[in-house]
Design a protein around this motif. Sequence first.
Motif, PDB file in Angstrom:
ATOM      1  N   ASN A  96       0.824  -1.211   0.000  1.00  0.00           N
ATOM      2  CA  ASN A  96       0.000   0.000   0.000  1.00  0.00           C
ATOM      3  C   ASN A  96       0.858   1.261   0.000  1.00  0.00           C
ATOM      4  O   ASN A  96       0.376   2.350  -0.283  1.00  0.00           O
ATOM      5  N   PHE A  97       2.131   1.102   0.353  1.00  0.00           N
ATOM      6  CA  PHE A  97       3.066   2.235   0.368  1.00  0.00           C
ATOM      7  C   PHE A  97       3.995   2.183  -0.846  1.00  0.00           C
ATOM      8  O   PHE A  97       4.283   3.194  -1.458  1.00  0.00           O
ATOM      9  N   VAL A  98       4.495   0.982  -1.133  1.00  0.00           N
ATOM     10  CA  VAL A  98       5.450   0.782  -2.226  1.00  0.00           C
ATOM     11  C   VAL A  98       4.893  -0.334  -3.120  1.00  0.00           C
ATOM     12  O   VAL A  98       5.160  -1.512  -2.904  1.00  0.00           O
ATOM     13  N   PRO A  99       4.094   0.029  -4.140  1.00  0.00           N
ATOM     14  CA  PRO A  99       3.379  -0.984  -4.938  1.00  0.00           C
ATOM     15  C   PRO A  99       4.303  -2.036  -5.566  1.00  0.00           C
ATOM     16  O   PRO A  99       3.864  -3.159  -5.807  1.00  0.00           O
ATOM     17  N   ASP A 100       5.566  -1.682  -5.792  1.00  0.00           N
ATOM     18  CA  ASP A 100       6.477  -2.652  -6.415  1.00  0.00           C
ATOM     19  C   ASP A 100       6.700  -3.908  -5.570  1.00  0.00           C
ATOM     20  O   ASP A 100       7.143  -4.928  -6.096  1.00  0.00           O
ATOM     21  N   THR A 101       6.423  -3.849  -4.260  1.00  0.00           N
ATOM     22  CA  THR A 101       6.630  -5.056  -3.431  1.00  0.00           C
ATOM     23  C   THR A 101       5.551  -6.101  -3.705  1.00  0.00           C
ATOM     24  O   THR A 101       5.742  -7.271  -3.406  1.00  0.00           O
ATOM     25  N   LEU A 102       4.415  -5.674  -4.263  1.00  0.00           N
ATOM     26  CA  LEU A 102       3.247  -6.569  -4.368  1.00  0.00           C
ATOM     27  C   LEU A 102       3.508  -7.825  -5.202  1.00  0.00           C
ATOM     28  O   LEU A 102       2.893  -8.860  -4.969  1.00  0.00           O
ATOM     29  N   ILE A 103       4.410  -7.720  -6.156  1.00  0.00           N
ATOM     30  CA  ILE A 103       4.678  -8.883  -7.005  1.00  0.00           C
ATOM     31  C   ILE A 103       5.185 -10.057  -6.166  1.00  0.00           C
ATOM     32  O   ILE A 103       4.940 -11.226  -6.484  1.00  0.00           O
ATOM     33  N   THR A 104       5.869  -9.766  -5.071  1.00  0.00           N
ATOM     34  CA  THR A 104       6.416 -10.846  -4.223  1.00  0.00           C
ATOM     35  C   THR A 104       5.308 -11.558  -3.438  1.00  0.00           C
ATOM     36  O   THR A 104       5.559 -12.602  -2.844  1.00  0.00           O
ATOM     37  N   ASP A 105       4.104 -11.005  -3.437  1.00  0.00           N
ATOM     38  CA  ASP A 105       3.004 -11.591  -2.657  1.00  0.00           C
ATOM     39  C   ASP A 105       2.143 -12.563  -3.464  1.00  0.00           C
ATOM     40  O   ASP A 105       1.130 -13.065  -2.976  1.00  0.00           O
ATOM     41  N   ILE A 106       2.543 -12.836  -4.704  1.00  0.00           N
ATOM     42  CA  ILE A 106       1.782 -13.754  -5.559  1.00  0.00           C
ATOM     43  C   ILE A 106       1.902 -15.193  -5.020  1.00  0.00           C
ATOM     44  O   ILE A 106       3.009 -15.646  -4.718  1.00  0.00           O
ATOM     45  N   PRO A 107       0.774 -15.899  -4.906  1.00  0.00           N
ATOM     46  CA  PRO A 107       0.823 -17.282  -4.400  1.00  0.00           C
ATOM     47  C   PRO A 107       1.660 -18.210  -5.283  1.00  0.00           C
ATOM     48  O   PRO A 107       1.677 -18.048  -6.503  1.00  0.00           O
ATOM     49  N   PHE A 108       2.315 -19.144  -4.658  1.00  0.00           N
ATOM     50  CA  PHE A 108       3.124 -20.178  -5.326  1.00  0.00           C
ATOM     51  C   PHE A 108       4.145 -19.575  -6.297  1.00  0.00           C
ATOM     52  O   PHE A 108       4.478 -20.179  -7.307  1.00  0.00           O
ATOM     53  N   ASN A 173      -3.811  -6.641   1.874  1.00  0.00           N
ATOM     54  CA  ASN A 173      -2.951  -6.816   0.705  1.00  0.00           C
ATOM     55  C   ASN A 173      -3.805  -7.268  -0.476  1.00  0.00           C
ATOM     56  O   ASN A 173      -4.419  -8.334  -0.447  1.00  0.00           O
ATOM     57  N   GLN A 174      -3.821  -6.437  -1.524  1.00  0.00           N
ATOM     58  CA  GLN A 174      -4.705  -6.705  -2.676  1.00  0.00           C
ATOM     59  C   GLN A 174      -4.404  -8.039  -3.349  1.00  0.00           C
ATOM     60  O   GLN A 174      -5.322  -8.728  -3.811  1.00  0.00           O
ATOM     61  N   VAL A 175      -3.128  -8.378  -3.442  1.00  0.00           N
ATOM     62  CA  VAL A 175      -2.747  -9.603  -4.146  1.00  0.00           C
ATOM     63  C   VAL A 175      -3.281 -10.824  -3.397  1.00  0.00           C
ATOM     64  O   VAL A 175      -3.848 -11.744  -3.992  1.00  0.00           O
ATOM     65  N   HIS A 176      -3.151 -10.813  -2.091  1.00  0.00           N
ATOM     66  CA  HIS A 176      -3.687 -11.925  -1.288  1.00  0.00           C
ATOM     67  C   HIS A 176      -5.209 -11.968  -1.364  1.00  0.00           C
ATOM     68  O   HIS A 176      -5.812 -13.033  -1.500  1.00  0.00           O
ATOM     69  N   MET A 177      -5.838 -10.807  -1.286  1.00  0.00           N
ATOM     70  CA  MET A 177      -7.308 -10.781  -1.312  1.00  0.00           C
ATOM     71  C   MET A 177      -7.845 -11.333  -2.623  1.00  0.00           C
ATOM     72  O   MET A 177      -8.819 -12.089  -2.641  1.00  0.00           O
ATOM     73  N   HIS A 231       0.872 -21.792   0.743  1.00  0.00           N
ATOM     74  CA  HIS A 231       0.356 -21.221  -0.506  1.00  0.00           C
ATOM     75  C   HIS A 231       1.057 -19.949  -0.952  1.00  0.00           C
ATOM     76  O   HIS A 231       0.938 -19.548  -2.103  1.00  0.00           O
ATOM     77  N   VAL A 232       1.756 -19.327  -0.046  1.00  0.00           N
ATOM     78  CA  VAL A 232       2.500 -18.137  -0.480  1.00  0.00           C
ATOM     79  C   VAL A 232       3.697 -17.914   0.448  1.00  0.00           C
ATOM     80  O   VAL A 232       3.611 -18.138   1.655  1.00  0.00           O
TER      81      VAL A 232
END
Length: 326
Positions: A96-108, A173-177, A231-232
């Motif tokens: 939510n602060f640094v959107p570039d981290t979100l890719i690391t939250d993708i499952p599997f 976290n949008q990716v998890h949701m 799962h992640v």
Amino acid sequence: MFLKKLVLGSAFALGLATAAAGAQAEELKLGYSLAPTSHYGVGATAMGEELARLSNGKWTIKQFPANALGGEREMVEGAQIGTVDIVVTSSGPVGNFVPDTLITDIPFLFKDYKHAHAVLDGPIGQRILDQFPKHGLIALAWGENGFRNLTNSKHPVKTPDDAKGLKIRTMENQVHMTAFKTIGVLPTPMAFPELFTAMQQGTVDGQENPIGVILSAKFSQVQKHLSLTQHVYSPALIILSPAVWNKLSDQEKGWFKQAAMAGAKAMRQKAEDDAANGVEELRKQGMQVVTDVDQKAFQEALKPAYAEYAKKFGQAKIDEIKNYQY
Ligand code: EAX
């Protein structure tokens, strides 16, 4: 005035340690969401020792465990505005602060610890850390939370079908949701400090976290079923307030990075020890454990989510991580 006195007072108490450095000791406030015995606590201690050693006592770290400075989102906000010096946090709210981290939250996304460490400690991980300053934060190192596993109070979960309809707390976290919504779970984003009570009162049926977190937060008291879904992979980050960073010389910046790396190493070791040995402990505490989770079926059920991630991040960027040679 009063604050200044306090700082001077603690500097006096540390006088012996700092006399050699000839400087006034500065005590940094470090916050995290778990108990001092957790992987975050172990990592924070290792970082503090290394920083004190490298700086000859100029900086010491005082730990504020168990959400004493707020939930992870609040602590990161605190680092932005300078009320918190250092935060050890999962990547959960960081996107939510640094959107570039979100890719690391993708499952599997990551196959195992080695894969995750190679990516995060290599050029891809560095590229993400480099994004923090433009969002008013400094990321010193990637730490570790670990592979996440689903727990719930209702019934054993082996397949995505078993999970359908459960009300599961997710991180903010949008990716998890997106992932949980896709498999038919009712994702309920909630800050970690509210989670234990929410499970106790039945506001949610379950949650997902690495074994070390489930142990540390005593979730076996309110959750009967544990599924080793893995799962992640959940990275952690050691974040520093720019208010501290901007006052440092280049040499001192090097000390902070080196100390954070020592902290990250100890954190990973403890998180992995907990993952290896903690399931037995959770069984003893009364949890029923599903070990033969159908991971393939979970990955299959997540296909529509993967299509969304490809749109959001670009398939090439995802493949770069998936196919990273290590
Ligand atoms: O960082 O919010 C979460 O579930 C995190 O994994 C936990 O606070 C440890």
